[in-house]
Design an enzyme around this catalytic site. Sequence first.
Site, PDB file in Angstrom:
ATOM      1  N   ASP A   1      -3.859  31.792 -59.550  1.00 53.07           N
ATOM      2  CA  ASP A   1      -5.303  32.046 -59.571  1.00 53.07           C
ATOM      3  C   ASP A   1      -5.993  31.256 -58.461  1.00 53.07           C
ATOM      4  O   ASP A   1      -5.427  30.308 -57.896  1.00 53.07           O
ATOM      5  CB  ASP A   1      -5.836  31.633 -60.957  1.00 53.07           C
TER       6      ASP A   1
ATOM      7  N   ASP B   1     -11.918  40.369 -63.382  1.00 48.42           N
ATOM      8  CA  ASP B   1     -12.166  39.659 -64.640  1.00 48.42           C
ATOM      9  C   ASP B   1     -12.941  40.539 -65.612  1.00 48.42           C
ATOM     10  O   ASP B   1     -13.146  40.173 -66.764  1.00 48.42           O
ATOM     11  CB  ASP B   1     -12.953  38.369 -64.376  1.00 48.42           C
TER      12      ASP B   1
HETATM   13  C1  DGJ Z   1      -9.950  33.653 -63.669  1.00 54.78           C
HETATM   14  C2  DGJ Z   1      -8.945  34.712 -63.992  1.00 54.78           C
HETATM   15  O1  DGJ Z   1      -9.263  35.905 -63.377  1.00 54.78           O
HETATM   16  C3  DGJ Z   1      -8.877  34.854 -65.503  1.00 54.78           C
HETATM   17  O2  DGJ Z   1      -8.026  35.905 -65.834  1.00 54.78           O
HETATM   18  C4  DGJ Z   1      -8.404  33.554 -66.084  1.00 54.78           C
HETATM   19  O3  DGJ Z   1      -7.106  33.291 -65.652  1.00 54.78           O
HETATM   20  C5  DGJ Z   1      -9.349  32.440 -65.689  1.00 54.78           C
HETATM   21  N1  DGJ Z   1      -9.548  32.398 -64.276  1.00 54.78           N
HETATM   22  C6  DGJ Z   1      -8.825  31.103 -66.157  1.00 54.78           C
HETATM   23  O4  DGJ Z   1      -9.555  30.061 -65.692  1.00 54.78           O
END
Ligand code: DGJ
Length: 731
Positions: free
Chosen positions: A481, A551
């Site tokens: 991430d 997200d």
């Molecule tokens: C952003 C990601 O896109 C989410 O799926 C998740 O992993 C969060 N970060 C966790 O902080």
Amino acid sequence: MAVNYQKEKGLFTLHTKTSTYQMKVDGHGVLLHTYYGPKTDDSDYSYLIMPVDRGFSGQPGDAGNERDYSLDFYPQEYPVYGNGDYRIIGMKAGRKGQVPALDLRYHSSTVTKGKYRLEGLPAMFAGEEEDGVSTLEVVLKDDCEEIYVHLLYGVYEKEDVITRAVRVENRTGSTVELKRVMSMSVDFYREDFDLIHFHGKHAMERQMERNALPHGITQISSRRGTSSHHHNPFVILGKKDATEDRGECCGFALLYSGSFQAQMEVDQLHQTRLTMGINDEEFCWRLEDGETFTAPEVCMVYTDEGFTGLTHRFQKAFYDHLIRSPWKNRRRPVLVNNWEATYFDFNKDKLMEIARQASELGLDMLVLDDGWFGARDTDNAGLGDWKVNEKKLGCSMKELAEAVNGLGLSFGLWFEPEMVNEDSDLYREHPDFALQIPGRPPVRARNQLVLDFSRKDVREYVERQVFQVLDEANIVYVKWDMNRSIESVYSAALPEGSQGEILHRYVLGMYEMSEHLLERYPELLLEGCSGGGGRFDAGMLYYAPQIWCSDNTDAIERLKIQYGTSFCYPMSTISAHVSVCPNHQNGRVTPFKTRGICAMQGAFGYELDLSKLSEEDKEEVRRQVKLYKENYQVILNGAYYRLTSPWENPDVTAWSYVAEDGSRAILAAVFTDLHGNPLAERVRWKGLDAYAVYEVEGREYTGAALMRGGCLLPVPKCNYDSCMLLAVKKQ
Ligand code: DGJ
């Protein structure tokens, strides 16, 4: 011949299956761009240039008073700053401290079998035998200085794509400052183009937009250090009449994951130029004598088969020649990710409850997301401390992975290697590891700072910690991430004059660490992520065969996000999950079935507490998982068709896949509005064999009937109802 070099005419003609690209060395040694369009012969297309004495368009030195010759309006292969071309240019450079003027002339060229490689950067590759791909390298040299520019072309005849990259070599004996090095430039004669691009924001990425290109410069770019949620490094120039099914269009995808820019300029003669490459706003690279700088690759497609033709070429070329992962052709594990299920509030028992349920429902993997390390109970602390928080978890990572494996599931883990919280042991020990401008308060985002990945020592430090965790437990999947844009760009390790190199060095560092990760764990399934799809670009696909698309897990907004993403990227790369309702991002309620159908558009999974589902929803999960497992090959590698557009059709968004061998096809449709006394919704299938007979829902149709007559969709029974139809070819 894919590359035809007619030496006596100075003519290079590149042919792919349906396109031709041509450049020519003119009498002054300038490399002109003479053609890009439908496949044609090897004629010299420079006759299309009209030499006219145009006011205020000057002549390069050796052209004397030849007033109808000016680089200000001649189409050029790699235009530069300082020789009378006032349009957007490919390159601006010069000896340190001097006026950055260049005048590039033809030096030499070579044609070889196979594909060039780019050190430290993602690049498309040829097949096993290097067959079917040719490399053309044209070397240009500055008229006054020992600065050499190598233009690289990879010609994929069958795949119908051409790649480009640029290498700059300094042999001047002193330092050269590169202020701009685009990966490509292309000129079109007088045309009326629409620009199609994919803009967005966090949780709403890759929204398609189509506008007429105006006179002047139009720019699609990111200076966030990543390719960004806001603009994607992929653009299309389409003729006014280009549609999904027909018409001329050209697509340009940059294989790069950092700040980029695509500029389009319509000039005084209504000619269009497009340049694409690393964003030059904060860029300045000091190239020492004897050194080489490489600008990242662009993949480009011309087709007259509309946007579907364009998509098929990009998707297939990237699938076969860019994605390296051993997971490419394997069925991806249907996973459950705990993020939306628990956020930071979990321990072993809670996770095992989800895992037990996942195993019962036929899933393959549990992914533990953010919060398992350091003092990470909120998103304010702990980033940088990649040490398992055994107290919170109630066990070691090894024990957790073993327990999950014991249920017949594999296990995956989340990392955010590039980041640090000030409230972390890492930051307390090494504050200089973060990018920040001395004497200025840092710009925080999600209360975190960015580690200086341009530094080898910083990367090695993080690498050691990450590898330690991966060595300890049976972890077969990693979600990498990256949750903020980069700002406050100053590296404590680089000298003053080199600060303009940080962002690119950062990207190279991130690629290098990804490479190390894959070298050490060759079987690892790496999923890219940047707050969803903030780094969804072709560069990342070289490392990660799938990327968390957004997200935003709402099925209806995902229709537009996934629609936009599909224009360039293979469907197998689009990671999508079923989540709970009301949806956590926008509060919308949609049927469980529809959430499954939307998430099945790519790499499929769940992101909710499976143990809290009703019996009815659990039954639906079983059905969805079975359906996905039976049809994954069609979904991951079939020909993808956008049947209706969520931007143009307010009532139904539909898409389909046709298996490579044509034996089956799937059509999915989601109703985005409801009406009393409804009209019949009819959708035409695409890509079937017109003469074959297919069975759909127990009834037989010819391919011709399904494609020309279409099929009737069932009347929706509730808000956001949906359907999925399977067509199986009869023998
Ligand atoms: C952003 C990601 O896109 C989410 O799926 C998740 O992993 C969060 N970060 C966790 O902080």
